[in-house]
Scaffold this active site. Structure first.
Site, mmCIF file in Angstrom:
data_model
loop_
_atom_site.group_PDB
_atom_site.id
_atom_site.type_symbol
_atom_site.label_atom_id
_atom_site.label_comp_id
_atom_site.label_asym_id
_atom_site.label_seq_id
_atom_site.Cartn_x
_atom_site.Cartn_y
_atom_site.Cartn_z
ATOM 1 N N TYR A 130 35.870 -10.324 15.919
ATOM 2 C CA TYR A 130 36.029 -10.727 15.064
ATOM 3 C C TYR A 130 37.437 -12.143 15.858
ATOM 4 C CZ TYR A 130 39.120 -12.405 10.896
ATOM 5 O OH TYR A 130 39.663 -13.275 10.180
ATOM 6 N N ASP B 55 39.646 -14.889 24.262
ATOM 7 C CA ASP B 55 40.243 -14.549 22.950
ATOM 8 C C ASP B 55 41.259 -13.216 22.876
ATOM 9 O OD1 ASP B 55 41.698 -14.252 19.763
ATOM 10 O OD2 ASP B 55 39.151 -13.960 18.860
ATOM 11 N N LYS C 208 49.159 -13.669 16.918
ATOM 12 C CA LYS C 208 50.079 -12.378 16.476
ATOM 13 C C LYS C 208 51.244 -11.661 16.946
ATOM 14 C CE LYS C 208 45.822 -10.240 15.010
ATOM 15 N NZ LYS C 208 46.029 -9.146 14.013
#
Ligand SMILES: Cc1ncc(COP(=O)(O)O)c(C=O)c1O
Length: 465
Positions: A172, A274, A302
Site C-alpha cells: 500500500y 516508500d 507519518k
C-alpha cells in the site's frame, strides 16, 4: 547491515477452532460492553460520515473506539477506558502523545502565524536535517504519504519520459490512482510471478491508468529482472517499501535490496523507497540508512512530523532538476506549512535523536523477546518480527517472504482474536490482520509488561494451557 538468518518457526500444533470461535464471540461482546459511548458516537457519526469514520482505515467491528485524549504512551477513549497505545496513530506518534517539546514548538508557531503559503525558515531546517539523515540532496514537502508517493511517480515519469510504474504486490502506498493497484488482490487474481496482473484496489480508477502499474513479488530479484527485461525502456519507476509493513512486517532477505538497486540502475528505472512507515521509525535515516542501499527517491510522512499532517519527498539532484526547471509541477497550498514544519523540526532535531532511536530499539527488543518467550511457553503457532520502533506477532507457522505467503499462511482468526484480547486488556492496537505495533519514547518497561500480560492471557486461553 547484515540480516541474520531468521530462526525457524515451531511446527504448527493443533488449534481448537471451536474454542477460538467461542473466544472471538466472547471478546467481541466484552469490547462492546465496555465501549458503549463509542457505540453511540458511531451511530451519530454514521449519519454524517460513511462508516462513521473520517477514513475507511479507521472502521472496526462492531464500531471504532472513539478516542478522547492521549498523554505519553497512554490514550483514553470516550468511555473513560485507559489504554497503553501501541497503535500510535498508525505508526505516527513515536514522540509520544502531547509531547511537551513538540507542543511548545507548535504553540510558539501558533502565536506567530500558522500559514503564509510563502516559505519560512522551518522548511529549510527540516530539509537540511533530512539531507543529513537520508543522504539525498534535495527535498520538497507534501501533506501526506499519499501526496509523497504521488509526487514521486510524477517526478519519475517526468524525468524518464516513460509511463509504466512497477510496485510490489500486496503493498500500500496511499490512495492515488497509480498505486491503488495490486494492493490486497485475492490469490486467484494474482497471475504468474513473472507477469503479475494489474488488479485495481476498489472502484474509481480508470482501467487505462491501472494498467500502467504492474506488480512484482517482494524478495524475488530474479522475477524483477525478468519483468524489467520484458518491459525494457518502458518502466519509469519501481516504488517499494524496503521492508514491507502493510502485511505485518516482512524484511528484505540478504542481498535483495542491493540487487534491486543494481537492476533498476541498469535498466534506467528510478528506484523509489516508500519510507512513509519506516522513515522516522526504524533509524534516524530510515530503512535507507539501516539497510545501506540508497534509492533515487525517498518518500516520507507519518512519524516525520511528530503528529501533524505532513510529508516529504527526497531525491537526487538530477531528479530535482525536473522540478526546478518546471518540467514536473510539484505544488500544494499547505506544502511546508509553518505549523507542520515547527513540529517536524522539533521531532527531528530535538526529540528523535540518536539516543531516542537506541531507546526505541532496546524497548522493541525487550517486547519481542517477551513475546517470543510466551510463544515458546504456550507452543503458539506464530513468530515475531521487528525493526526499530516497530514489531508484530505474525500468526503464521512459516516466515512470510512476500504477499503470496501472507495470503496463504496467516491465520486471520488468531490475528483478530489477539487484537480483541489487547483491546480488552488495555492495549490500544491497530485494527486488522496486517498491521504492527509502533513504540514511542514514552513507553516504559511497565507499559511493555502490560502488553505481554495481555498476550499471555491470549496464549493461555487459545492453547488451553
Ligand atoms: C507505506 C505507505 N505509503 C504511503 C501511505 C499513505 O500515507 P497517508 O495515509 O499519509 O496518505 C501509507 C499509509 O499507511 C503507507 O503505509
Amino acid at each position: 547491515m547484515t540480516i541474520e538468518p531468521p530462526p525457524a518457526v515451531a511446527a504448527a500444533p493443533e488449534i481448537d477452532r471451536r474454542r477460538v470461535a467461542a473466544l472471538i464471540d466472547d471478546q467481541k461482546r466484552r469490547l462492546a460492553e465496555h465501549t458503549p459511548r463509542s457505540g453511540e458516537y458511531y451511530e451519530r457519526a454514521s449519519r454524517v460520515m460513511p462508516k462513521g469514520v473520517p477514513s475507511s482505515f479507521q472502521e472496526n467491528d462492531p464500531w471504532p473506539v472513539y478516542v478522547e485524549r492521549g498523554v505519553g504512551a497512554q490514550v483514553w477513549d470516550v468511555d473513560g477506558n485507559e489504554y497503553i497505545d501501541f497503535h500510535n496513530g498508525f505508526g505516527v506518534m513515536c514522540v509520544g502523545h502531547a509531547n511537551p517539546t513538540i507542543a511548545a514548538a507548535v504553540k510558539k508557531r501558533v502565536d506567530e502565524g500558522t500559514h503564509f503559503a510563502a516559505p519560512t525558515e522551518g522548511s529549510i531546517v527540516v530539509a537540511e536535517e533530512l539531507v543529513r539523515r537520508f543522504g539525498l540532496p534535495q527535498w520538497r514537502f507534501t501533506n501526506s504519504g499519499t501526496e509523497s508517493t504521488m509526487d514521486a511517480v510524477h517526478v519519475a515519469r517526468g524525468a524518464t519520459g516513460r509511463d509504466l510504474i512497477l510496485k510490489i504486490e500486496g503493498s500500500y502506498h496511499g490512495h492515488h490512482d497509480s498505486v491503488m493497484v495490486s494492493v490486497y488482490p485475492p490469490l486467484e487474481a494474482l497471475g504468474d510471478r513473472d507477469d503479475p496482473r494489474s488488479v485495481p484496489y476498489g472502484a474509481g480508477y480508470p482501467r487505462a491508468l491501472t494498467e500502467l502499474t504492474r506488480a512484482v513479488p517482494f524478495n524475488d530479484a530474479d522475477a524483477l529482472e525478468r519483468v524489467l527485461t520484458k518491459l525494457e525502456g518502458q518502466v519509469a519507476a519501481l516504488i517499494m517499501e524496503p521492508a514491507m509493513m502493510n502485511i505485518n512486517i516482512v524484511p528484505p532477505v540478504e542481498g535483495y535490496l542491493a540487487r534491486v538497486r543494481e537492476l533498476t540502475a541498469a535498466h534506467g528505472v528510478v528506484l523509489v523507497f516508500d519510507e512513509v512507515k519506516t522513515g522516522a521509525t526504524v533509524s534516524a535515516g530510515g530503512a535507507t540508512r539501516r539497510f545501506g542501499v540508497k534509492p533515487d527517491v525517498v518518500t516520507l510522512a507519518k512519524a516525520t512530523c511528530g503528529g501533524l499532517p505532513g510529508g516529504a519527498i527526497g531525491m537526487t539532484a538530477e531528479l530535482a532538476a525536473v522540478i526546478a526547471d518546471g518540467t514536473v509541477h510539484q505544488y500544494g497550498t499547505f506544502n511546508g506549512n509553518p505549523l507542520v514544519m515547527a513540529a517536524a523540526r522539533a521531532t527531528l532535531t530535538e526529540v528523535l535523536d540518536d539516543a531516542a532511536y537506541d531507546r526505541l530499539e532496546q524497548a522493541n527488543a525487550k517486547l519481542l523477546r517477551g513475546c517470543d518467550e510466551i510463544i515458546e511457553r504456550h507452543a503458539l503457532p506464530c513468530y515475531t518480527e521487528g525493526l526499530g520502533a516497530k514489531g508484530c506477532v505474525v500468526f503464521a507457522s512459516e516466515r512470510l517472504r512476500e504477499y503470496r505467503d501472507y495470503l496463504t499462511k496467516v491465520d486471520d482468526d488468531l490475528s483478530t482474536l489477539a487484537w480483541l484480547y489487547h483491546m480488552n486488556h488495555g492495549i490500544f492496537m491497530t485494527p486488522g490482520v496486517e498491521e504492527e505495533w509502533t513504540l514511542s519514547i514514552a513507553h516504559t518497561d511497565e507499559h511493555l509488561d502490560r502488553y505481554l500480560g495481555a498476550f499471555e492471557a491470549f496464549a493461555r486461553d487459545v492453547m488451553g494451557t
